[in-house]
Design an enzyme around this catalytic site. Structure first.
Site, short mmCIF file in Angstrom:
data_model
loop_
_atom_site.label_atom_id
_atom_site.label_comp_id
_atom_site.label_asym_id
_atom_site.label_seq_id
_atom_site.Cartn_x
_atom_site.Cartn_y
_atom_site.Cartn_z
N ASP A 100 0.78 -1.24 0.00
CA ASP A 100 0.00 0.00 0.00
C ASP A 100 0.82 1.29 0.00
OD1 ASP A 100 1.09 0.05 2.51
OD2 ASP A 100 -0.71 -0.64 3.53
N GLU A 122 0.14 -9.12 -1.15
CA GLU A 122 -0.56 -8.56 0.03
C GLU A 122 -1.79 -7.75 -0.42
OE1 GLU A 122 0.67 -5.45 3.16
OE2 GLU A 122 1.65 -7.24 3.89
N GLU A 136 -2.37 5.10 2.67
CA GLU A 136 -2.23 3.67 2.32
C GLU A 136 -3.56 3.02 1.92
OE1 GLU A 136 -0.83 5.10 4.97
OE2 GLU A 136 1.34 4.83 4.67
N HIS A 209 5.65 5.84 12.95
CA HIS A 209 6.04 6.61 11.76
C HIS A 209 4.87 7.09 10.91
CE1 HIS A 209 4.95 3.68 8.66
NE2 HIS A 209 5.31 2.76 9.50
N ARG A 211 2.17 8.70 8.61
CA ARG A 211 2.06 10.07 8.15
C ARG A 211 0.95 10.82 8.88
NH1 ARG A 211 4.24 12.42 3.17
NH2 ARG A 211 5.69 10.74 2.77
N HIS A 242 12.54 5.51 13.27
CA HIS A 242 12.43 5.71 11.82
C HIS A 242 13.34 6.89 11.42
CE1 HIS A 242 10.44 6.61 7.97
NE2 HIS A 242 9.78 5.47 8.07
#
Ligand code: UD1
Ligand code: UDP
Length: 368
Positions: A100, A122, A136, A209, A211, A242
């Protein structure tokens, strides 16, 4: 003579690499059947290269798109434009993308424009909330609109695809290729100086992490974690952070000076899996970690409002705690104090397959 199938894989971030490299290596093992070409977009740099090294995968092309503070516009347009010539030159029979990310979405779009069949590894994960996780959920839905082969990790993800009208003839339930890696990494004799440091305490493993969590939600998470740990002196935390500078800034602002929490650089996947195995519990907003933790029987508090991994919730290992400071504080405190709750969440289960997903995917590609 039967012509070999030309398979081209495109990926660019750490989690895609972790889940695509086992498949790359499986396809390369069958070199009599496949011509395998690997294109990395370099959406991530250090975190991607780390994985490529571990799996000994050498890309044929590297688009090297990463820049500091890259936006979704940057990633999407750079991948789309730079991939065109490679696809025209290589003329693959099928292009495999994963999951994604914006790399996957843009690569799939490039294939669609050139009418090259796409295999989605996936496929079929859904929250049904287009803004969560963002971007995503859009990316995975968009890739599934234009895919020709759906490699769904579970029956649930297959059902999501069927509910959207995708043909069952094009869907294969394979398990998740991420579990292929997990099968080989965790080892009872593993040691690491950070684990020695934490020895004797309950180890909390942290990652973050997403967004949509950048900014205030991330500050709230870190404040809640610190408050709880200050009240539980028998805990130590390790946070392999990250590379995103925005994540690093928030973490250092909230967590610096707290000696029982170590912020360290991203771990190689073998190390990270062994840290998971050594942990008491995990706090994360990651997707892949939600798949790996049930296999290890490690409770995970998922710092998100939605998950596309309901299998782990049903298995009892995962609990969604959102990003509100008080809810994270309450649930994290409870898991440290309530032994029954902890025991219920620590049951190992394996909803994501038997660790042979790459072989099943290669079999499908070989036989079609
Ligand atoms: C990306 C994916 C997300 C996936 C995550 C895994 C998108 C939109 N997001 O998000 O789905 O869950 O990867 O980690 O596709 N950076 C480095 N070095 C690295 C990696 C990142 O310096 O090796 C820094 C760069 O400044 C970069 C920033 O991190 O601009 C953000 O990277 P980006 O790929 O845009 O977003 P992620 O949050 O990593
Ligand atoms: N991981 C790793 N090193 C770390 C942290 C995570 O190798 O320091 C692995 C983890 O085991 C999982 C994947 O990275 O396989 C998850 O990646 P990430 O959280 O960046 O992305 P997401 O899964 O949320 O897309």
């Amino acid at each position: 003579m039967i012509r070999k199938k030309r398979v081209l894989l495109v990926f660019g971030t750490r989690p895609e690499a972790i889940k695509m490299c086992p498949l790359v290596n499986e396809l390369k093992r069958r070199s009599d059947k496949f011509d395998t070409t690997v294109v990395v977009t370099g959406q991530h740099r250090e975190m991607l290269d780390q994985v490529l090294r571990v799996f000994n995968v050498k890309p044929d092309y590297d688009l090297a798109i990463m820049r500091p503070g890259q936006t979704l516009f940057d990633v999407t347009s750079d991948v789309l434009l730079r991939l065109k010539a490679i696809l025209e030159n290589e003329k693959p029979d099928v292009v495999l993308v994963h999951g994604d990310t914006s790399t996957s979405f843009a690569a799939a779009l490039a294939c669609f424009y050139l009418q090259i069949p796409i295999g989605h590894v996936e496929a079929g994960l859904r929250t049904h909330d287009i803004y969560s996780p963002w971007p995503e959920e859009f990316n995975r839905q968009a890739v599934d609109i234009i895919s020709e082969y759906y490699f769904a990790p579970t029956e649930k993800s297959k059902q999501n695809l069927i509910d959207e009208g995708k043909s069952t003839q094009k869907i294969w339930v394979t398990g998740n290729t991420g579990i292929d890696a997990l099968r080989t990494t965790v080892c009872g004799t593993y040691s690491h100086p950070e684990l020695d440091w934490a020895n004797g305490s309950r180890l909390i493993l942290i990652t973050a992490h997403r967004r949509e969590n950048l900014g205030e939600p991330m500050h709230r998470m870190f404040r809640a974690i610190r408050r709880v740990m200050e009240e539980h002196p028998d805990t130590k935390a390790i946070y392999p952070i990250h590379m995103n500078p925005l994540v690093r800034k928030a973490a250092h602002e909230e967590l610096d000076g707290f000696e029982r929490l170590h912020i360290i650089d991203p771990l190689e996947v073998l190390d990270f899996h062994n840290f998971m195995a050594a942990s008491y519990l995990i706090l994360t907003d990651s997707g892949g970690i939600q798949e790996e933790a049930p296999g290890l029987g490690k409770p995970v508090l998922v710092m998100r409002d939605t998950t596309e991994r309901p299998e782990g919730i049903e298995a009892g290992t995962l609990k969604l705690v959102g990003t509100k400071e008080d809810v994270i504080y309450r649930e994290f405190s409870r898991l440290l104090s309530d032994e029954t709750e902890y025991a219920t969440m620590s049951n190992a289960s394996n909803p994501y397959g038997d660790g042979h997903a790459s072989e099943y995917i290669a079999n499908v590609l070989e036989n079609r």
